[in-house]
Scaffold this active site. Structure first.
Site, PDB file in Angstrom:
ATOM      1  N   ARG A 338       0.729  -1.359   0.052  1.00 40.28           N
ATOM      2  CA  ARG A 338       0.460   0.121  -0.287  1.00 40.28           C
ATOM      3  C   ARG A 338       0.645   0.799   0.490  1.00 40.28           C
ATOM      4  NH1 ARG A 338      -3.409  -2.807  -2.115  1.00 40.28           N
ATOM      5  NH2 ARG A 338      -5.486  -3.511  -1.227  1.00 40.28           N
ATOM      6  N   GLU A 367      -4.550   7.463  -5.285  1.00 39.23           N
ATOM      7  CA  GLU A 367      -4.182   6.944  -6.689  1.00 39.23           C
ATOM      8  C   GLU A 367      -6.004   7.188  -6.982  1.00 39.23           C
ATOM      9  OE1 GLU A 367      -4.418   2.619  -6.113  1.00 39.23           O
ATOM     10  OE2 GLU A 367      -2.036   2.489  -5.567  1.00 39.23           O
ATOM     11  N   HIS A 386      -0.228   0.302 -10.418  1.00 36.10           N
ATOM     12  CA  HIS A 386      -1.344  -0.973  -9.500  1.00 36.10           C
ATOM     13  C   HIS A 386      -2.390  -1.659 -10.330  1.00 36.10           C
ATOM     14  CE1 HIS A 386      -3.895  -0.333  -4.673  1.00 36.10           C
ATOM     15  NE2 HIS A 386      -3.630  -2.006  -5.808  1.00 36.10           N
TER      16      HIS A 386
END
Length: 426
Positions: A338, A367, A386
């Site tokens: 994370r 994000e 991601h």
């Protein structure tokens, strides 16, 4: 009501046993005296060794939910409702997944592994789409909730409705659950066990950690630039063999990274909150297992430092300026956990100054990353937005994990039961 009485009784009966198991350690083979726990180290050419450290405070064994039932004890064994009592499965999804093949198989009863006869499946994108005779009835058959990439607020809405008293199980289609627990307090407080898709995407993330390591070791960026410029280049390249990979956060993802690093001939140092949770298989891929309190040492030793941490209040910005500055000048920070666990301002400074070799980032604190962020332009940053776990079969993999949990829930098969510790947040 008898079903829930049985669950509560079983949980209370299991509490002393669970507490004893907690004190003994996860494997049951490492007997330690109170106030000490064992971390493991295996040096090259030496037999596997145990090293003692002062322990961090253990997590609480019992966390109380809205009805006083211990969620952690409940999840030691799936609820297993009696035969002949179907569970109403409420699936919370988004419009574009309503017709997805994995979801269609469980709604149509064509998934051969899903225990169709034990569930009444209802799918919705909004709370009001679920029948009122389900959400507004306090009495009736048990209810299970599946978050299938929809609005987490629908989960909270269900748990604020009268049927909340019948909810016996909650499952997240993703491995990360902070987007649910941090926005829906009803989920965190509810006594029903919560499970997740831990492990479904670990292989892909382990591959990406090795890919990012090789990207920097083999100077791929410089070679791509020479190719684009039409310029032949000759330069030395590094090898992963003999290098150290420090893995901060040794869970399922960390294990996947360790397995692949060891296959490349790397030395693996792993950190986790409780090093006692050490399976025999880990001894083959981890040279040294340490507590998170040894973070600075792991940062100093790692040629490649892989972060596989969840985002919790305890891990937020754990990788601060001091941790980044402790890295080797040639060290590479790789984040597959994370983004919020890193102080990104400190990381940007280190990358600009060249005090570390580079960073491979699958995740960032915000994000999508805002326009103009330094990560976009820094030459020593590799980003994957991601996408490292967004495989072609992403939804198939996570549905397979859910089906295994559904089988465990009804007592059919030896499927996994990935308990989420709602207090810890993962």
């Amino acid at each position: 009501r008898r079903f829930f009485f049985d669950i509560v009784s079983a949980a209370r009966a299991a509490a002393p046993r669970a507490a004893g198991a907690h004190r003994q350690g996860a494997t049951g083979r490492l007997a330690t005296s109170p106030g000490l726990f064992v971390s493991h180290s295996r040096h090259r050419g030496a037999p596997f060794q145990h090293r003692r450290h002062s322990p961090p405070p253990p997590p609480p064994l019992v966390s109380r939910g809205a009805r006083g039932l211990s969620t952690r004890v409940m999840a030691a064994a799936p609820p297993n409702p009696p035969h002949g009592v179907p569970t109403t499965l409420l699936v919370v999804t988004k419009p574009e997944l309503l017709a997805s093949a994995p979801l269609a198989r469980i709604t149509s009863g064509t998934d051969p592994r899903f225990p169709t006869a034990r569930f009444d499946v209802r799918v919705a994108t909004k709370l009001e789409d679920f029948p009122r005779e389900i959400t507004h009835e306090r009495d009736g058959n048990p209810v299970a909730l599946l978050w299938w990439f929809g609005d987490p607020g629908v989960m909270g809405g269900v748990l604020r409705s009268p049927c909340s008293e019948r909810v016996a199980w909650i499952h997240s289609g993703s491995a990360g659950v902070e987007h649910i627990l941090n926005t829906q307090p009803e989920v965190r407080a509810h006594p029903a066990p919560m499970t997740n898709a831990r492990g479904a995407f670990s292989a892909s993330l382990g591959e990406w950690a090795i890919f990012a390591s090789m990207w920097f070791a083999k100077k791929v960026n410089a070679m791509r630039k020479s190719q684009a410029a039409g310029r032949w280049m000759r330069d030395t390249v590094g090898m992963l063999k003999g290098k150290t990979m420090s893995i901060v956060g040794y869970g399922d993802i960390g294990r996947a990274c360790a397995e692949r690093a060891k296959a490349m001939g790397m030395r693996v140092v792993a950190l986790r909150r409780d090093p006692r949770k050490f399976a025999p298989a880990d001894e083959r891929v981890v040279d040294e297992m340490l507590p998170l309190t040894d973070l600075r040492r792991a940062m100093e030793e790692g040629d490649f430092v892989v972060l596989a941490l969840p985002h919790t209040p305890q891990t937020e910005k754990m990788i601060d300026a001091g941790a980044v500055c402790a890295m080797k000048r040639t060290g590479v920070l790789i984040n597959v956990g994370r983004g919020a666990v890193v102080d990104e301002d400190a990381l940007v400074d280190a990358l600009r100054e060249g005090s570390i070799g580079g960073a491979g980032l699958d995740v960032t604190a915000v994000e999508p990353l805002p326009d103009g962020h330094p990560f976009y332009s820094l030459d020593n940053v590799l980003m994957s937005f991601h996408c490292a776990d967004l495989t072609d079969d992403y939804y198939e993999l996570t549905m397979e994990t859910f089906v295994e949990h559904a089988r465990a829930y009804v007592g059919d098969g030896a499927g996994g039961w990935n308990l989420v510790d709602k207090t810890a947040g993962y």
